[in-house]
Design an enzyme around this catalytic site. Sequence first.
Site, PDB file in Angstrom:
ATOM      1  N   ASP A 209       3.553 -13.618 -12.692  1.00 23.97           N
ATOM      2  CA  ASP A 209       2.196 -13.094 -12.653  1.00 23.97           C
ATOM      3  C   ASP A 209       1.269 -13.983 -13.483  1.00 23.97           C
ATOM      4  OD1 ASP A 209       0.428 -11.129 -11.773  1.00 23.97           O
ATOM      5  OD2 ASP A 209       1.783  -9.505 -12.343  1.00 23.97           O
ATOM      6  N   ASP A 295      -4.043  -7.117  -5.409  1.00 26.51           N
ATOM      7  CA  ASP A 295      -2.980  -6.171  -5.044  1.00 26.51           C
ATOM      8  C   ASP A 295      -3.392  -5.320  -3.843  1.00 26.51           C
ATOM      9  OD1 ASP A 295      -1.922  -7.169  -7.335  1.00 26.51           O
ATOM     10  OD2 ASP A 295      -1.707  -5.242  -8.363  1.00 26.51           O
TER      11      ASP A 295
END
Length: 625
Positions: A209, A295
Amino acid sequence: MKTGSIKHARQGGPGRRALANWAASGLLLCAAIPAQVQAEDAQAALSPSGEYSVYETEAAQTPPMGWNPWNAFRTDVDEQKIRGSAEALVNNGLAQLGYRYVNIDDGWALQRRDDGSLKIHDTMFPSAVVDGHPNGSFVPFTDFIHSLGLKAGLYTDIGHNTCAQRWDATSPNLPVGSIAERQVGSMDHAEQDMKTIFGTWGFDYVKIDACGVADYAPDVEPVQSGRFNVFPPYIVRGDIPNSDPDAVEALYADLGTAIKEWGGDDAVLSICAWGEALSPRWGNKRGNLWRTSPDIEFHWESMLRNIDSAVDRTLYAGPGHWNDPDMLAIGHGDFDENHLTEARAHMSMWAIMASPLLIGYDLRDAPQPLLDILGNREVIAIDQDAAGNQGVPYRDGEAMVVVRTLAGDGARAVVFFNRGDEPVSATVDWTQLGFAPGSEASVRDVWTHENLAAAKGAISVDLGAHEARLFRLKGTPADADAVWLDEMPGRINVAVDGIGNHSLPEGWVPARVAVAPDGSAFVSQGTSFAKGIGLFANSRVEIRTDGEFAKFDASPLVLNGSGSVRFLVYADRKLVGETTVKAGKSGKISADISSAQVFELVAIASSVGGERPPMIAWADAKLQR
Ligand code: GLA
């Protein structure tokens, strides 16, 4: 120092000798260079390298499939839930269909110790409590996953801190201790963490990430309150001028090197920078898959946004490297068991885009209709097709058609997709499919497993709101001895896109199939060209030909700008074709590429001017066997 050296990390860059050859041939002198880029760097990048410059491993030759807890549990996750879903994958047959990576997401790391090692959250992972391992060990967990015939994945961040630390402050699974102890991200620990994750713990996959380099700016509350150290961001979301794409790329490059060292050729690197910092442009050089968007949220509009982030990036995907529009939302919100039309549309689009298929649903208790969607063998076969070509999209209002060339002569998959709330009709024609005019094609509905009536010339389908139909076709290629570049995007790599670190207007993509970067059709002096690849000048494209083709033909177009563009074709680094085309005009190029392993298409603008180099096309580009 925070940035690694991009120049050194770049694969496939030309050596000194290539530059010398280039200069000796006189090309160095006449080539124009974008003003913003150092002359030498631009030349070096455009020099033929004869190599295929993607992140090269044996891993992820087809899009990774598996399961990840994030969409199902977010931070409310523990070992039992993960093991239970892994067992469910095996028991409900999904594992056999290819869902084999069981990945742990954010929340597992408790602390960074003084010696730089990582301690596992053992209340979350009770099996990590192992005698003689004060930090805990994931070996019992990975052994368990491997004993099921599955593979195991873990999560970290390129920065000092993770996303949950910033965005899920009430999570039960956050790191604890001092600021330094809570720095569980892999910044400054690339080698050590990858050694632990792959070498010691035996993982097969890592998702990395990027919140650590995005969300700890001086002005945010968690930093101002003293809970986290400041990190002047490399990523300012949606803002390239204030981001540092090179620094982000360098961090992933270092991690990739460490992953290859400790995880070997089968280790998967999943880049999770949400499409920021130009990651969709360099992701294929740095990892096996890269997120193209924020997302996914569990509603229709979010899914459309994520589709749009990936669907035009056909030329960036191929075996070993995939656009990632995020994990599946099937089972949730607009895609739950009461919305099977939407769930099927979601799955159809991910399959046609050759997207990774990571289930994000609690499989311990999944309704059969959802399992049937996730487990449709014929749909999965399209996603996993060995040729690795991502589909090519065509738009008509709310109707979208995406054509994917599959392995095997005349094999195609096509999605007819209604993005909107009203019924529409969607059509694909024989030119888009690359079929011989007048020929018939067989048509199979892969959702219902039915053979439909054979078709000729075009196929039109009526679609209800949010509906998608997914067909597999077998037709007669328009030219038995030739392949258009449109039909082999999985073998094409955009090595240099001509625009450096400059951002593009919304909806533009630096290199596309059948349209220019801005989405406009290939038209030159009143003539339209249905096929080809569109990009900017000052670009270099590598095409893996593996000695299979004898000849290359194309109509090079200069779609805008002024001056002229030189179009050059190289076969294994040797110049085999060249022509110059004036702005607004088209030309012809033909080259003998017999037995070339990699051939390259280079386009160089004669002059600098305007914001960007001119848009060009290698129209009707075709390889003859
Ligand atoms: C980011 C990622 C998600 C998930 C969370 C975990 O938002 O994009 O996929 O990994 O972090 O905190």
